[in-house]
Design a protein around this motif. Sequence first.
Motif, short mmCIF file in Angstrom:
data_model
loop_
_atom_site.label_atom_id
_atom_site.label_comp_id
_atom_site.label_asym_id
_atom_site.label_seq_id
_atom_site.Cartn_x
_atom_site.Cartn_y
_atom_site.Cartn_z
N GLN A 125 0.86 -1.23 -0.18
CA GLN A 125 -0.08 0.06 -0.03
C GLN A 125 0.73 1.28 0.08
O GLN A 125 0.45 2.18 -0.53
CB GLN A 125 -1.03 0.09 0.91
CG GLN A 125 -0.40 0.03 2.44
CD GLN A 125 -1.50 -0.02 3.49
OE1 GLN A 125 -1.16 0.06 4.68
NE2 GLN A 125 -2.75 0.18 3.44
N GLN A 126 2.12 1.34 0.74
CA GLN A 126 2.74 2.37 0.71
C GLN A 126 3.50 2.64 -0.64
O GLN A 126 3.53 3.70 -1.35
CB GLN A 126 3.76 2.41 1.87
CG GLN A 126 3.34 2.61 3.02
CD GLN A 126 4.18 2.59 4.28
OE1 GLN A 126 5.28 2.29 4.14
NE2 GLN A 126 3.86 3.12 5.42
N LEU A 173 1.07 14.57 -6.94
CA LEU A 173 0.10 14.83 -6.07
C LEU A 173 0.81 14.84 -4.75
O LEU A 173 2.00 14.63 -4.81
CB LEU A 173 -0.81 13.77 -6.02
CG LEU A 173 -1.90 13.81 -7.29
CD1 LEU A 173 -2.69 12.37 -7.32
CD2 LEU A 173 -2.77 15.04 -7.12
N PRO A 174 0.19 15.64 -3.59
CA PRO A 174 0.73 15.37 -2.28
C PRO A 174 1.11 13.94 -1.97
O PRO A 174 0.63 13.25 -2.40
CB PRO A 174 -0.23 16.02 -1.26
CG PRO A 174 -1.25 16.92 -2.35
CD PRO A 174 -0.98 16.41 -3.64
N GLU A 175 1.88 14.08 -0.88
CA GLU A 175 2.40 12.68 -0.35
C GLU A 175 1.02 11.94 0.14
O GLU A 175 0.18 12.52 0.63
CB GLU A 175 3.17 12.84 0.77
CG GLU A 175 4.86 13.07 0.59
CD GLU A 175 5.36 11.74 -0.06
OE1 GLU A 175 5.25 10.62 0.73
OE2 GLU A 175 5.73 11.70 -1.14
N LEU A 235 1.51 6.20 -7.30
CA LEU A 235 0.80 7.38 -7.82
C LEU A 235 0.60 8.68 -7.78
O LEU A 235 0.68 9.43 -8.36
CB LEU A 235 -1.10 6.80 -7.41
CG LEU A 235 -1.90 7.49 -8.06
CD1 LEU A 235 -2.13 7.06 -9.50
CD2 LEU A 235 -3.17 7.15 -7.45
N ALA A 236 0.87 9.13 -6.60
CA ALA A 236 1.08 10.40 -5.90
C ALA A 236 2.37 11.01 -6.80
O ALA A 236 2.14 12.15 -7.31
CB ALA A 236 1.22 10.60 -4.45
N LEU A 285 -8.17 7.93 -3.58
CA LEU A 285 -7.80 6.65 -3.75
C LEU A 285 -7.40 5.90 -2.36
O LEU A 285 -6.25 6.40 -2.02
CB LEU A 285 -6.97 6.18 -5.12
CG LEU A 285 -7.72 6.47 -6.24
CD1 LEU A 285 -7.58 8.11 -6.65
CD2 LEU A 285 -7.27 5.58 -7.22
N ASP A 286 -7.92 5.31 -1.86
CA ASP A 286 -7.49 4.65 -0.54
C ASP A 286 -6.89 3.26 -0.68
O ASP A 286 -7.68 2.47 -0.98
CB ASP A 286 -8.71 4.64 0.41
CG ASP A 286 -9.33 5.66 0.52
OD1 ASP A 286 -9.04 7.00 0.00
OD2 ASP A 286 -10.30 5.90 1.20
#
Length: 125
Positions: free
Chosen positions: A15-16, A28-30, A22-23, A48-49
């Motif tokens: 997940q990280q 995009l921000p962290e 993607l970010a 997006l989680d």
Amino acid sequence: MAVEFNHTIVFTRDQQGGARFLADVLGLPEPTRFGPFEVVTVAHGASLDFMTSDQVTPQHYAFLITEDEFDAVDKRLHDRDITTYADPGHRTIGFNTHDGGRGMYFDSPEGHNLEVITRPYGSGG
């Protein structure tokens, strides 16, 4: 009542790593942490989680961006040696020019089919 998209869950083995990819690629921000999720926030507070899962079925996620953002995403992908495609089936390398804009597809580390477009499909042009 207005209906507005709020979030979706993206299943991933890392997940990280998935959220940071993607970010980073989209500029995009962290990602932030919320409960069991690494959260990537996009326009209008939608997110997006990313959630850890042993079973990942590739999904398609598309993002509407500006022409300048498209150039920046293209450069970041090129710098990472990530191939981009003009079509969702990944048959033609490069990008498309549908509706007078540009669009390209690329894979996330988990194999999700990501897409960036500069004009919504069907908008003319």
